[in-house]
Design a protein around this motif. Structure first.
Motif, short mmCIF file in Angstrom:
data_model
loop_
_atom_site.label_atom_id
_atom_site.label_comp_id
_atom_site.label_asym_id
_atom_site.label_seq_id
_atom_site.Cartn_x
_atom_site.Cartn_y
_atom_site.Cartn_z
N GLY A 212 -12.43 5.68 3.11
CA GLY A 212 -12.68 6.32 1.83
C GLY A 212 -11.48 6.98 1.18
N ALA A 213 -10.32 6.95 1.82
CA ALA A 213 -9.16 7.65 1.28
C ALA A 213 -8.26 6.69 0.52
N TRP A 214 -7.68 7.19 -0.55
CA TRP A 214 -6.70 6.41 -1.34
C TRP A 214 -5.61 7.36 -1.79
N PRO A 215 -4.33 6.95 -1.80
CA PRO A 215 -3.83 5.64 -1.43
C PRO A 215 -3.90 5.38 0.09
N VAL A 216 -3.65 4.13 0.45
CA VAL A 216 -3.84 3.70 1.83
C VAL A 216 -2.59 2.96 2.28
N GLY B 165 0.80 -1.22 0.00
CA GLY B 165 0.00 0.00 0.00
C GLY B 165 0.83 1.27 0.00
N ASN B 166 0.14 2.38 0.31
CA ASN B 166 0.74 3.71 0.38
C ASN B 166 1.40 4.10 -0.94
N ASN B 167 0.75 3.73 -2.04
CA ASN B 167 1.31 3.97 -3.36
C ASN B 167 0.13 4.27 -4.29
N ALA B 168 0.11 5.47 -4.85
CA ALA B 168 -1.00 5.86 -5.72
C ALA B 168 -0.92 5.22 -7.10
N TRP B 169 0.18 4.51 -7.37
CA TRP B 169 0.40 3.99 -8.72
C TRP B 169 0.23 2.47 -8.80
N TYR B 170 0.25 1.79 -7.68
CA TYR B 170 0.21 0.32 -7.70
C TYR B 170 -0.43 -0.16 -6.40
N VAL B 171 -1.20 -1.25 -6.49
CA VAL B 171 -1.76 -1.85 -5.28
C VAL B 171 -1.80 -3.36 -5.44
N LYS B 172 -1.53 -4.05 -4.34
CA LYS B 172 -1.69 -5.50 -4.26
C LYS B 172 -2.59 -5.79 -3.07
N VAL B 173 -3.63 -6.60 -3.29
CA VAL B 173 -4.57 -6.91 -2.22
C VAL B 173 -4.83 -8.41 -2.17
N GLY C 190 -1.83 6.70 -10.35
CA GLY C 190 -1.58 7.90 -9.56
C GLY C 190 -2.82 8.63 -9.10
N VAL C 191 -4.00 8.02 -9.27
CA VAL C 191 -5.22 8.72 -8.86
C VAL C 191 -5.43 8.59 -7.36
N ASP C 192 -6.28 9.47 -6.84
CA ASP C 192 -6.67 9.32 -5.44
C ASP C 192 -8.17 9.57 -5.34
N GLY C 193 -8.73 9.27 -4.19
CA GLY C 193 -10.17 9.38 -4.00
C GLY C 193 -10.67 8.22 -3.18
N SER C 194 -11.97 8.05 -3.14
CA SER C 194 -12.53 6.94 -2.36
C SER C 194 -12.36 5.65 -3.17
#
Length: 215
Positions: free
Chosen positions: A209-213, A139-147, A184-188
């Motif tokens: 509701g916040a991104w990145p997380v 996390g904590n990356n507006a460009w990439y996420v792994k869940v 690189g987007v942010d938002g809910s």
């Protein structure tokens, strides 16, 4: 009814699943919660399956009714059946249609804790499944996420992450983990999950509701 297969005993150590291919019980995944381990992992009703059934991770989270009719096996046993959840895979020496189950499930199905047993299996929707859950692993990356995507009544066939008004298709990394490049987007943020039984789920209200997380 059902498809013929074989049943063996995987492990009697409840911590072995931490290394399972679906990643449901890794220390990073369960650092803050592990509600998706109910009810199948917590009750010992979980198994690995051979690679033909694992389908590269698509089988993670699927449930099967595994039945033993008392037919001759390598060890004495008695007829039984149990619904189990898939959490792991292995080569099993090139065998196919094999369920390698935690000792509790093995004993519930056959009355035995060792040996190779002929069984039949049928995929079913998981009764009383855990709620669909997304756990951010990278996390904590507006460009990439792994869940990690867990919960729900079946395996996951596809997933989308929606951030603000933008949807990004996710790809399976391995097991039940998925990734997306998020531009690189942010938002809910919310997740839309499609299961292999055709049902869908939306996981929202995530992360205030916040991104990145953070992870």
């Amino acid at each position: 009814g059902g498809t013929p297969g074989e049943l063996t005993m995987w492990t009697s150590d409840p911590n072995t699943i931490q290394g399972g291919a679906c990643e449901y019980a890794t220390l990073s995944a369960t650092a803050q919660s592990d509600e998706w381990l109910n009810p199948y992992v917590t009750s010992g009703n979980y198994c690995g399956v051979t690679e033909d059934l694992f389908e590269g991770g698509a089988a993670c989270g699927r449930c099967y009714l595994v039945s033993y009719d008392g037919s001759q096996a390598t060890d004495p046993g008695r007829p039984g059946e149990q619904i189990i959840q898939v959490v792991e895979t292995g080569t099993a020496g090139g065998r196919t249609n094999l369920f390698d189950c935690f000792i509790d499930a093995k004993e519930r199905i056959t009355g035995a804790t060792s040996g190779i047993f002929p069984i039949t299996y049928t995929q079913v929707d998981c009764p009383n499944p855990a709620s669909p859950t997304a756990v951010v692993l990278d996390g904590n990356n507006a460009w990439y996420v792994k869940v990690l995507l867990a919960g729900g009544a079946s395996g996951i066939s596809s997933a989308t992450i929606r951030i603000g008004g933008t949807a990004f298709n996710m790809s399976r990394v391995a097991g039940a983990t998925f990734q997306a490049s998020t531009g690189g987007v942010d938002g809910s943020a919310s997740f839309e999950v499609t299961y292999d039984n055709g049902s869908t789920a939306t996981i929202d209200g995530c992360f205030e509701g916040a991104w990145p997380v953070d992870t």
